[in-house]
Design a protein around this motif. Sequence first.
Motif, PDB file in Angstrom:
ATOM      1  N   MET A 125       0.842  -1.201   0.000  1.00 18.45           N
ATOM      2  CA  MET A 125       0.000   0.000   0.000  1.00 18.45           C
ATOM      3  C   MET A 125       0.876   1.250   0.000  1.00 18.45           C
ATOM      4  O   MET A 125       1.602   1.494   0.941  1.00 18.45           O
ATOM      5  N   ARG A 126       0.792   2.018  -1.083  1.00 26.43           N
ATOM      6  CA  ARG A 126       1.716   3.152  -1.196  1.00 26.43           C
ATOM      7  C   ARG A 126       1.108   4.459  -0.728  1.00 26.43           C
ATOM      8  O   ARG A 126       1.817   5.444  -0.631  1.00 26.43           O
ATOM      9  N   TYR A 127      -0.215   4.489  -0.466  1.00 21.86           N
ATOM     10  CA  TYR A 127      -0.818   5.765  -0.102  1.00 21.86           C
ATOM     11  C   TYR A 127      -1.774   5.637   1.075  1.00 21.86           C
ATOM     12  O   TYR A 127      -2.580   4.718   1.138  1.00 21.86           O
ATOM     13  N   ARG A 128      -1.644   6.567   1.987  1.00 22.01           N
ATOM     14  CA  ARG A 128      -2.558   6.615   3.125  1.00 22.01           C
ATOM     15  C   ARG A 128      -2.724   8.074   3.535  1.00 22.01           C
ATOM     16  O   ARG A 128      -1.789   8.861   3.427  1.00 22.01           O
ATOM     17  N   MET A 129      -3.944   8.428   3.970  1.00 28.29           N
ATOM     18  CA  MET A 129      -4.159   9.795   4.457  1.00 28.29           C
ATOM     19  C   MET A 129      -4.856   9.755   5.809  1.00 28.29           C
ATOM     20  O   MET A 129      -5.853   9.057   5.973  1.00 28.29           O
ATOM     21  N   ASP A 130      -4.325  10.484   6.771  1.00 30.22           N
ATOM     22  CA  ASP A 130      -4.977  10.655   8.074  1.00 30.22           C
ATOM     23  C   ASP A 130      -5.458  12.087   8.195  1.00 30.22           C
ATOM     24  O   ASP A 130      -4.727  13.010   7.846  1.00 30.22           O
ATOM     25  N   VAL A 131      -6.678  12.257   8.710  1.00 29.25           N
ATOM     26  CA  VAL A 131      -7.214  13.604   8.899  1.00 29.25           C
ATOM     27  C   VAL A 131      -7.260  13.921  10.394  1.00 29.25           C
ATOM     28  O   VAL A 131      -8.007  13.306  11.140  1.00 29.25           O
ATOM     29  N   TYR A 132      -6.431  14.849  10.817  1.00 29.74           N
ATOM     30  CA  TYR A 132      -6.397  15.265  12.227  1.00 29.74           C
ATOM     31  C   TYR A 132      -7.284  16.491  12.448  1.00 29.74           C
ATOM     32  O   TYR A 132      -7.812  16.699  13.524  1.00 29.74           O
ATOM     33  N   THR A 133      -7.364  17.337  11.416  1.00 39.18           N
ATOM     34  CA  THR A 133      -8.191  18.543  11.491  1.00 39.18           C
ATOM     35  C   THR A 133      -9.045  18.602  10.239  1.00 39.18           C
ATOM     36  O   THR A 133      -8.509  18.724   9.140  1.00 39.18           O
ATOM     37  N   ASP A 134     -10.375  18.490  10.402  1.00 36.65           N
ATOM     38  CA  ASP A 134     -11.226  18.543   9.207  1.00 36.65           C
ATOM     39  C   ASP A 134     -11.700  19.967   8.956  1.00 36.65           C
ATOM     40  O   ASP A 134     -11.399  20.884   9.722  1.00 36.65           O
ATOM     41  N   GLU A 135     -12.468  20.133   7.879  1.00 32.54           N
ATOM     42  CA  GLU A 135     -12.865  21.486   7.471  1.00 32.54           C
ATOM     43  C   GLU A 135     -13.758  22.171   8.497  1.00 32.54           C
ATOM     44  O   GLU A 135     -13.674  23.379   8.695  1.00 32.54           O
ATOM     45  N   GLN A 136     -14.612  21.362   9.142  1.00 28.51           N
ATOM     46  CA  GLN A 136     -15.493  21.948  10.174  1.00 28.51           C
ATOM     47  C   GLN A 136     -14.678  22.524  11.320  1.00 28.51           C
ATOM     48  O   GLN A 136     -14.950  23.623  11.798  1.00 28.51           O
ATOM     49  N   ALA A 137     -13.694  21.757  11.749  1.00 29.60           N
ATOM     50  CA  ALA A 137     -12.838  22.231  12.848  1.00 29.60           C
ATOM     51  C   ALA A 137     -12.086  23.485  12.415  1.00 29.60           C
ATOM     52  O   ALA A 137     -11.939  24.442  13.191  1.00 29.60           O
ATOM     53  N   GLN A 138     -11.621  23.504  11.169  1.00 29.88           N
ATOM     54  CA  GLN A 138     -10.905  24.690  10.666  1.00 29.88           C
ATOM     55  C   GLN A 138     -11.812  25.913  10.662  1.00 29.88           C
ATOM     56  O   GLN A 138     -11.399  27.009  11.034  1.00 29.88           O
ATOM     57  N   GLN A 139     -13.055  25.706  10.235  1.00 30.79           N
ATOM     58  CA  GLN A 139     -14.024  26.809  10.196  1.00 30.79           C
ATOM     59  C   GLN A 139     -14.309  27.333  11.606  1.00 30.79           C
ATOM     60  O   GLN A 139     -14.329  28.538  11.838  1.00 30.79           O
TER      61      GLN A 139
ATOM     62  N   PHE B 149      -0.011  22.369  12.125  1.00 31.13           N
ATOM     63  CA  PHE B 149       1.228  21.973  12.817  1.00 31.13           C
ATOM     64  C   PHE B 149       1.312  22.528  14.238  1.00 31.13           C
ATOM     65  O   PHE B 149       2.101  22.060  15.039  1.00 31.13           O
ATOM     66  N   GLU B 150       0.482  23.529  14.554  1.00 30.52           N
ATOM     67  CA  GLU B 150       0.495  24.024  15.928  1.00 30.52           C
ATOM     68  C   GLU B 150      -0.378  23.173  16.854  1.00 30.52           C
ATOM     69  O   GLU B 150      -0.336  23.358  18.066  1.00 30.52           O
ATOM     70  N   ARG B 151      -1.162  22.274  16.287  1.00 23.70           N
ATOM     71  CA  ARG B 151      -2.069  21.488  17.135  1.00 23.70           C
ATOM     72  C   ARG B 151      -1.870  19.984  16.988  1.00 23.70           C
ATOM     73  O   ARG B 151      -2.161  19.228  17.916  1.00 23.70           O
ATOM     74  N   ASP B 152      -1.429  19.549  15.822  1.00 25.78           N
ATOM     75  CA  ASP B 152      -1.550  18.130  15.499  1.00 25.78           C
ATOM     76  C   ASP B 152      -0.241  17.347  15.448  1.00 25.78           C
ATOM     77  O   ASP B 152      -0.247  16.167  15.122  1.00 25.78           O
ATOM     78  N   LEU B 153       0.873  18.011  15.781  1.00 24.40           N
ATOM     79  CA  LEU B 153       2.150  17.297  15.672  1.00 24.40           C
ATOM     80  C   LEU B 153       2.208  16.074  16.586  1.00 24.40           C
ATOM     81  O   LEU B 153       2.837  15.075  16.255  1.00 24.40           O
ATOM     82  N   THR B 154       1.514  16.168  17.735  1.00 26.37           N
ATOM     83  CA  THR B 154       1.552  15.055  18.685  1.00 26.37           C
ATOM     84  C   THR B 154       0.827  13.827  18.134  1.00 26.37           C
ATOM     85  O   THR B 154       0.944  12.744  18.684  1.00 26.37           O
ATOM     86  N   ARG B 155       0.068  14.001  17.049  1.00 28.42           N
ATOM     87  CA  ARG B 155      -0.661  12.865  16.486  1.00 28.42           C
ATOM     88  C   ARG B 155       0.105  12.152  15.388  1.00 28.42           C
ATOM     89  O   ARG B 155      -0.336  11.124  14.877  1.00 28.42           O
TER      90      ARG B 155
END
Length: 324
Positions: free
Chosen positions: A1-15, A142-148
């Motif tokens: 498996m060459r591709y994977r995406m994790d979402v730590y902050t979604d658009e709702q949270a960004q808004q 990067f100010e919130r999600d680096l620990t993940r």
Amino acid sequence: MRYRMDVYTDEQAQQRRLEEDARRGLSARQKSLPAKYFYDRVGSLLFERITELPEYYPTRAEAALLAEILPGLVEEILPDEIVEIGAGSSEKTRRVLDAMTAGGHPVRYMPLDVDRLTLESTAARLLRDYPALSVHAMVGDFERDLTRVPPPTGRRLAMFLGSTIGNLDAGPRRRLLEELRGILPDRADRLLLGVDLVKDVKILETAYDDAAGITRDFNRNILNVINRGVDGNFHPEAFRHLAFYNAVASRIEMHLVAESPQVVNLGRLGLTVRFRPGDAIWTESSYKFTRPGVEIMLAEAGLRLVRWHVDPANYFALVLAAPS
Ligand code: AVJ
């Protein structure tokens, strides 16, 4: 498996966070907006144009330095993983991947960026062009999600280029470096950090107030982002671009200064903000560094300086650091 995406902050949270940041920043006496909101589609294009301006030296200086040190860096590290913070669609990344995947050495590229679509298209192009590459994309702030960021599965190189670290004040900067240290657990892991350096004030100020007015447009565009995000009616052209070097704090400051009285309604926030002529919104700090300052901030985060690379003019530094 060459591709994977994790979402730590979604658009709702960004808004939600944009609304909080706009409310906090625009109801304070010293008004401010976080510089991360410059980068919508238009803002990212304007920033790209800034990097091509004769006055804006950092991007060229860093790219030239990187090209120069890369062969030595590869010999020294040859990472199994590259974590890139605030990745965007960076061309610099490709230079690094060229070097690191030469000879078919398999590498896992782990870009962290808030913009999911940019990450997806960058990943698709990289997977097409680099057969030895797998991509683990991470959508986050990067100010919130680096620990993940998950622990390494081999030797890890983290990259934080472009002097983006210069946007952070001392507190958040220390926290970020500590969290970067946290994702580099092994003695053999490395951090490659780009930092813009203290230099002649004239050169600094010209870089942030170019003759063509692109930086002015870039600065004003943050008001379009706020208008869209919280249903506001800012008139960006009613605000003057102000950029100056604060030598005491070692930083360029960018502000937007009202030139006439302004009454701004932020519909989604139920907030009205009034500006008298001269009232300003602080939109960006861009800290400038020295070698001793960098050594101290690394040490505070449990990191040590391994190599200090500067261009001939001493404008910009690429810092290689390791866990101490
Ligand atoms: C992308 C944060 C490194 O501070 O020089 C360029 C942004 N602002 N011109 C910088 C920026 C105005 C840039 N960084």
